[in-house]
Design an enzyme around this catalytic site. Structure first.
Site, short mmCIF file in Angstrom:
data_model
loop_
_atom_site.label_atom_id
_atom_site.label_comp_id
_atom_site.label_asym_id
_atom_site.label_seq_id
_atom_site.Cartn_x
_atom_site.Cartn_y
_atom_site.Cartn_z
N ARG A 1 0.81 -1.22 0.00
CA ARG A 1 0.00 0.00 0.00
C ARG A 1 0.84 1.27 0.00
O ARG A 1 0.36 2.34 -0.29
CB ARG A 1 -0.91 0.04 1.23
CG ARG A 1 -1.88 -1.13 1.32
CD ARG A 1 -2.56 -1.17 2.67
NE ARG A 1 -1.55 -1.38 3.72
CZ ARG A 1 -1.64 -0.94 4.97
NH1 ARG A 1 -2.70 -0.26 5.35
NH2 ARG A 1 -0.69 -1.17 5.84
N GLU B 1 8.24 7.90 10.92
CA GLU B 1 8.26 9.09 11.76
C GLU B 1 9.40 9.97 11.26
O GLU B 1 10.56 9.56 11.31
CB GLU B 1 8.50 8.74 13.23
CG GLU B 1 7.38 7.96 13.86
CD GLU B 1 7.68 7.54 15.29
OE1 GLU B 1 8.87 7.55 15.71
OE2 GLU B 1 6.72 7.19 16.00
N GLN C 1 10.15 26.98 12.10
CA GLN C 1 9.85 27.21 10.68
C GLN C 1 10.21 25.97 9.88
O GLN C 1 11.27 25.38 10.09
CB GLN C 1 10.67 28.41 10.19
CG GLN C 1 10.45 28.77 8.75
CD GLN C 1 11.21 30.04 8.35
OE1 GLN C 1 11.33 30.98 9.14
NE2 GLN C 1 11.72 30.07 7.14
N LYS D 1 19.37 23.25 11.54
CA LYS D 1 18.42 22.68 10.58
C LYS D 1 18.42 21.17 10.64
O LYS D 1 19.48 20.55 10.77
CB LYS D 1 18.79 23.09 9.15
CG LYS D 1 18.83 24.57 8.91
CD LYS D 1 19.38 24.89 7.54
CE LYS D 1 19.50 26.38 7.33
NZ LYS D 1 20.17 26.70 6.07
N TYR E 1 13.21 21.13 5.22
CA TYR E 1 14.00 21.30 6.43
C TYR E 1 13.25 22.05 7.50
O TYR E 1 12.45 22.93 7.22
CB TYR E 1 15.35 21.95 6.15
CG TYR E 1 15.41 23.11 5.21
CD1 TYR E 1 15.69 24.39 5.66
CD2 TYR E 1 15.24 22.92 3.84
CE1 TYR E 1 15.79 25.46 4.79
CE2 TYR E 1 15.34 23.97 2.96
CZ TYR E 1 15.61 25.25 3.45
OH TYR E 1 15.69 26.30 2.57
#
Length: 187
Positions: free
Chosen positions: A23, A28, A46, A71, A131
């Site tokens: 499928r 995560e 952000q 980041k 990011y």
């Protein structure tokens, strides 16, 4: 999630477990407790996403204080070579870089902490790059290092003639002229 150390200990590779069947798949992409255990406490504020074609090189970018950014980067589709360069004066790794292929097959991610310049080049026909940042973008604090500075010795893994840059990135200063950060030893 598997955490892989790099030659620069503050830069980490996160490899999520991908559960797939006929499928599709599930994973995560971020889990706070695991992230904090390995990278420390971070408040992401952000999320950004870009789409680029083969040969597009974005970077090497960083933001000056007080808008420095860490980041957590990943590829949604395609393949990129992702690079983090240590700009922290006094660091044992000052001027060194980590280069990691990020791709949508392995779904791996790279943690680029404050004090590093960051950039990537697209290795596939196109790539979607995402990011999470722990500070807001501030044009007045935007800075960078030229991608092909011989002092850095980065192998971007594609012919130089295939590199496509923005005018801004082509005009970035060499590493020797970049604003440096101060290295703070972890306790």
């Amino acid at each position: 999630m598997n955490i892989i150390e790099t030659p620069i200990p503050d830069v980490l590779i996160f490899e999520p477990k991908v559960f797939g069947d006929d499928r599709g798949y599930f994973l995560e992409t971020y889990r706070h407790d695991i992230f904090v255990r390995h990278a420390g406490t971070v408040d992401f504020v952000q999320d950004n996403e870009s789409k680029s074609s083969y040969g597009v090189l974005r970077g090497l970018h960083f933001q000056k204080p007080p808008y420095t950014q860490s980041k957590l980067v990943r590829v949604v589709s395609g393949r990129v070579l992702d690079v983090a360069v240590d700009l922290r004066k006094g660091s044992p790794w000052y001027g060194m870089h980590v280069a990691v292929e990020l791709n949508s097959d392995s779904k791996n991610m790279l943690w680029v902490p404050k004090g590093f310049a960051h950039g990537f080049v697209v290795l596939s026909d196109e790539a979607v790059f995402a990011y999470k940042c722990d500070n807001y973008y501030s044009p007045a604090h935007d800075a960078g290092v030229v991608w092909n500075d011989p002092a850095l010795g980065i192998d971007w893994r594609i012919p130089e003639g295939d590199i496509a840059l923005s005018a801004k990135d082509a005009a970035l200063p060499p590493f020797a002229e970049a604003d440096a950060f101060t290295f703070e030893q972890k306790a």
